[in-house]
Scaffold this motif. Sequence first.
Motif, PDB file in Angstrom:
ATOM      1  N   ASP A  14       0.850  -1.189   0.000  1.00 39.38           N
ATOM      2  CA  ASP A  14       0.000   0.000   0.000  1.00 39.38           C
ATOM      3  C   ASP A  14       0.890   1.245   0.000  1.00 39.38           C
ATOM      4  O   ASP A  14       1.784   1.381   0.848  1.00 39.38           O
ATOM      5  CB  ASP A  14      -0.871  -0.029   1.257  1.00 39.38           C
TER       6      ASP A  14
ATOM      7  N   LEU B 207       0.447   4.215   1.026  1.00 35.41           N
ATOM      8  CA  LEU B 207       0.427   4.933   2.302  1.00 35.41           C
ATOM      9  C   LEU B 207       1.301   4.239   3.329  1.00 35.41           C
ATOM     10  O   LEU B 207       2.060   4.882   4.064  1.00 35.41           O
ATOM     11  CB  LEU B 207      -1.012   5.040   2.816  1.00 35.41           C
TER      12      LEU B 207
ATOM     13  N   LEU C   3       4.992   4.879   2.280  1.00 34.56           N
ATOM     14  CA  LEU C   3       5.466   6.238   2.563  1.00 34.56           C
ATOM     15  C   LEU C   3       5.801   6.407   4.037  1.00 34.56           C
ATOM     16  O   LEU C   3       6.867   6.929   4.390  1.00 34.56           O
ATOM     17  CB  LEU C   3       4.408   7.252   2.141  1.00 34.56           C
ATOM     18  N   ASN C   4       4.901   5.981   4.911  1.00 31.37           N
ATOM     19  CA  ASN C   4       5.166   6.111   6.349  1.00 31.37           C
ATOM     20  C   ASN C   4       6.360   5.261   6.772  1.00 31.37           C
ATOM     21  O   ASN C   4       7.203   5.697   7.568  1.00 31.37           O
ATOM     22  CB  ASN C   4       3.920   5.712   7.141  1.00 31.37           C
TER      23      ASN C   4
ATOM     24  N   ASP D 203       0.746  12.730  -7.364  1.00 31.87           N
ATOM     25  CA  ASP D 203       1.214  13.662  -6.330  1.00 31.87           C
ATOM     26  C   ASP D 203       2.476  14.322  -6.858  1.00 31.87           C
ATOM     27  O   ASP D 203       3.576  13.783  -6.736  1.00 31.87           O
ATOM     28  CB  ASP D 203       1.492  12.918  -5.018  1.00 31.87           C
TER      29      ASP D 203
ATOM     30  N   ARG E 265       6.516  12.197   4.645  1.00 29.85           N
ATOM     31  CA  ARG E 265       5.433  12.310   5.629  1.00 29.85           C
ATOM     32  C   ARG E 265       4.340  13.265   5.127  1.00 29.85           C
ATOM     33  O   ARG E 265       3.148  13.019   5.359  1.00 29.85           O
ATOM     34  CB  ARG E 265       5.984  12.790   6.965  1.00 29.85           C
TER      35      ARG E 265
ATOM     36  N   ALA F 275       2.345  11.284   2.703  1.00 31.94           N
ATOM     37  CA  ALA F 275       1.509  10.313   3.419  1.00 31.94           C
ATOM     38  C   ALA F 275       0.309  11.010   4.051  1.00 31.94           C
ATOM     39  O   ALA F 275      -0.817  10.476   4.032  1.00 31.94           O
ATOM     40  CB  ALA F 275       2.334   9.600   4.484  1.00 31.94           C
TER      41      ALA F 275
ATOM     42  N   LYS G 156      -1.207  13.801   3.029  1.00 35.24           N
ATOM     43  CA  LYS G 156      -2.161  14.158   1.977  1.00 35.24           C
ATOM     44  C   LYS G 156      -2.932  12.924   1.506  1.00 35.24           C
ATOM     45  O   LYS G 156      -4.148  12.990   1.281  1.00 35.24           O
ATOM     46  CB  LYS G 156      -1.427  14.804   0.796  1.00 35.24           C
ATOM     47  N   MET G 157      -2.220  11.816   1.350  1.00 32.49           N
ATOM     48  CA  MET G 157      -2.870  10.601   0.892  1.00 32.49           C
ATOM     49  C   MET G 157      -3.887  10.099   1.913  1.00 32.49           C
ATOM     50  O   MET G 157      -4.991   9.665   1.561  1.00 32.49           O
ATOM     51  CB  MET G 157      -1.820   9.514   0.617  1.00 32.49           C
ATOM     52  N   ALA G 158      -3.527  10.178   3.197  1.00 36.19           N
ATOM     53  CA  ALA G 158      -4.441   9.737   4.250  1.00 36.19           C
ATOM     54  C   ALA G 158      -5.692  10.609   4.291  1.00 36.19           C
ATOM     55  O   ALA G 158      -6.814  10.106   4.430  1.00 36.19           O
ATOM     56  CB  ALA G 158      -3.729   9.749   5.600  1.00 36.19           C
TER      57      ALA G 158
ATOM     58  N   ARG H 149      -7.943   9.795   1.378  1.00 34.82           N
ATOM     59  CA  ARG H 149      -8.655   8.544   1.602  1.00 34.82           C
ATOM     60  C   ARG H 149      -9.789   8.727   2.603  1.00 34.82           C
ATOM     61  O   ARG H 149     -10.863   8.123   2.445  1.00 34.82           O
ATOM     62  CB  ARG H 149      -7.681   7.471   2.104  1.00 34.82           C
TER      63      ARG H 149
END
Length: 360
Positions: A163, A165, A168-169, A294, A323, A326, A328-330, A333
């Motif tokens: 995944d 996300l 990235l984390n 992105d 971060r 991540a 922005k993606m979170a 979602r």
Amino acid sequence: MNQLFSSESPLYLPGNEITSAPQEYCRCRQCGKRVSFSGMTPFSEYKCDGCGAELHVPRPFGDYMLLDRISVSDTARVYLALDPLLDRSVAIKIPRVSKEDESFNQHSRRALYFDSQIQTAVEHPNTMEIYRACLLDNRDFKVMELLPGGKLKFNEDPAERTDPLVALNAMAEVVEMLGIAYKEKNAPHGNIAPDHLVFSDEGRLKLLNFRPREYATPDIIMPQNEFIFAAPERLRDYEISAPADIYSIGVVLFMLFTNRHPMGYVDEASELDLLERQLKSPIPPMKNLAAFHDDALFNTISAMLSPNPGERPDHDETAAALRNAAGKMARKRNVQETVTRISQKIQKGIAKFQDDYLVN
């Protein structure tokens, strides 16, 4: 004295492979029944005749019981093992020993202890925990934390990859750890490849090793699955540096998000061929290859892949960019999930209204 690795022992073969087991027994960890494995080959599978549990024939090794091979390489073998005193599963790394090349043996020994010292000194949750590094009958070995969570997943189908996300984390944490190792211990890794990163059962991505700077010499040949992640200066000048770490992580991220190497097809590339492409070929735009969009993240990864080490972001800048991406993606979602939930509630309301009023 343990004669497991003695050249006079019937258990010794070039490469230190183990092919037979001594007259021993063990107890099934599930039902406790005493099971004899006399004459059975270590690591072969068998079933406990008490409870039917599938087990592996263990191999005594000092205070430990080797249960199975985890990995085999040109330089070492890693085993799944049991520490009976603490009743915990561990991983044990045993470097290969060469009968002909003593310099190889000395390098392997220095690398094992250097790695153990750095991993222990950094004290970061993204380094693998080292329980012990010592000798057994003049044989170096290392007892390590067992990491059962698997590696980063690469696949043509975006749904089958790690995944984004999570990646990235996880990679932001690894970059922060590398920054600490570099700033506090002057210990860059030099070439991060996916095989060096494994998830714990809690989902934390951990770095398996550090290497002494002397690892980067013309005498030490990197395997193909490592050098395709190496920075140009690592291939050209055998340089282990912090910017080289940033470059290799950029390659890992590029491949995770696009399922292709930034230099194109590299399965049959030599180090010189790859170096020439790194210095001359532009990085393809990620927005045309990734399953998500992105621009800020893609620009950061492109900067990480600059052939000029001075143009790459440092550890802090890289971790912050990952971060931010991540976050922005979170948030995106969360919005999508909220819209989906509202839509589902509306659909259920419409269906109930139709059932209650229109049908009757």
